[in-house]
Design a protein around this motif. Structure first.
Motif, short mmCIF file in Angstrom:
data_model
loop_
_atom_site.label_atom_id
_atom_site.label_comp_id
_atom_site.label_asym_id
_atom_site.label_seq_id
_atom_site.Cartn_x
_atom_site.Cartn_y
_atom_site.Cartn_z
N LEU A 21 65.10 38.26 27.03
CA LEU A 21 65.87 39.46 25.83
C LEU A 21 65.82 38.76 24.28
CD1 LEU A 21 66.07 42.04 28.20
CD2 LEU A 21 64.13 42.18 26.98
N SER A 22 67.06 38.11 24.83
CA SER A 22 67.75 37.63 23.55
C SER A 22 66.80 36.55 22.58
CB SER A 22 68.96 36.52 24.07
OG SER A 22 68.64 35.89 24.46
N GLN A 23 65.84 35.77 23.57
CA GLN A 23 64.44 35.44 22.65
C GLN A 23 62.72 35.77 22.39
OE1 GLN A 23 64.99 31.38 25.56
NE2 GLN A 23 66.96 30.76 24.68
N ILE A 24 63.27 36.73 22.07
CA ILE A 24 61.93 37.57 22.92
C ILE A 24 60.86 37.50 21.51
CG2 ILE A 24 62.69 39.67 22.94
CD1 ILE A 24 60.20 40.24 25.14
N ASN A 25 61.86 37.85 20.22
CA ASN A 25 60.87 37.33 18.84
C ASN A 25 61.61 36.33 18.42
OD1 ASN A 25 61.54 41.01 19.32
ND2 ASN A 25 63.00 40.89 19.06
N ASP A 26 61.62 35.42 19.43
CA ASP A 26 61.67 34.12 18.24
C ASP A 26 60.05 33.63 18.68
OD1 ASP A 26 64.20 34.00 18.70
OD2 ASP A 26 64.66 32.88 20.59
#
Length: 181
Positions: A51-56
């Motif tokens: 979730l912390s990288q989902i928009n990368d």
């Protein structure tokens, strides 16, 4: 950004959504038709990292699906494999709350994301696949305006056997921009 869609709205996901995703990931019935990566048990830490990288990834846009009335996260959706050259993308959705299956939410969200893809992003073609033995999904996508283009034979492995997937798509030129309720 928040997108409204009838009884739900779509919002960005973040690490505070970890517990819902972890719970859904532990339920085989919820994940049985999901992408391969979500089918394997994951720790809370793995889900939080995801979730912390989902928009990368610039080729993927992801939204949480939230009930308007209670603000409860009930699933997620979005567009993956976006190609600016081909002006195309692939739709995905997971409704994680089983008591909300069959309520028309998937069709509603599919229409809203498809309209967003065409009107706001400028895509021309949206595709998706659904397991052939998941008629509820095929019906939801048909209700949202997608057309079956073919069958991908033995394209997924579930329950110890290979299963066919239905390939579906819709083009911006055949889309009705008044279809979202």
């Amino acid at each position: 950004m928040i997108l409204k869609a009838g009884m739900v709205y779509l919002r960005a996901l973040d690490v505070e959504d970890t517990e819902s995703f972890y719970r859904w990931g532990c339920d085989d019935e919820i994940t049985q038709y999901s992408l391969s990566g979500y089918r394997y048990p994951q720790s809370r830490a793995d889900v939080q990292k995801w979730l912390s990288q989902i928009n990368d990834d610039s080729r993927t846009i992801t939204f949480g699906i939230v009930l308007q009335e209670t603000h409860q996260l009930i699933g997620y959706t979005g567009i993956s494999s976006m190609s600016t050259l081909n002006r195309s993308g692939e739709f995905f959705i997971l409704i994680g709350e089983k008591d909300l299956w069959g309520k028309g939410i998937a069709s509603l969200v599919t229409r809203r994301i498809t309209e967003y893809a065409f009107a706001d992003i400028g895509l021309h073609r949206m595709t998706l696949t659904a397991f052939a033995d998941n008629p509820a999904a095929v019906k939801a996508y048909s209700n949202a305006g997608y057309r079956q283009e073919g069958v991908l034979r033995d394209a997924g492995f579930r329950h110890g056997e290979f299963k066919d997937k239905v390939a579906m798509a819709v083009l911006s030129t055949e889309w009705s921009f008044n279809s979202v309720s």
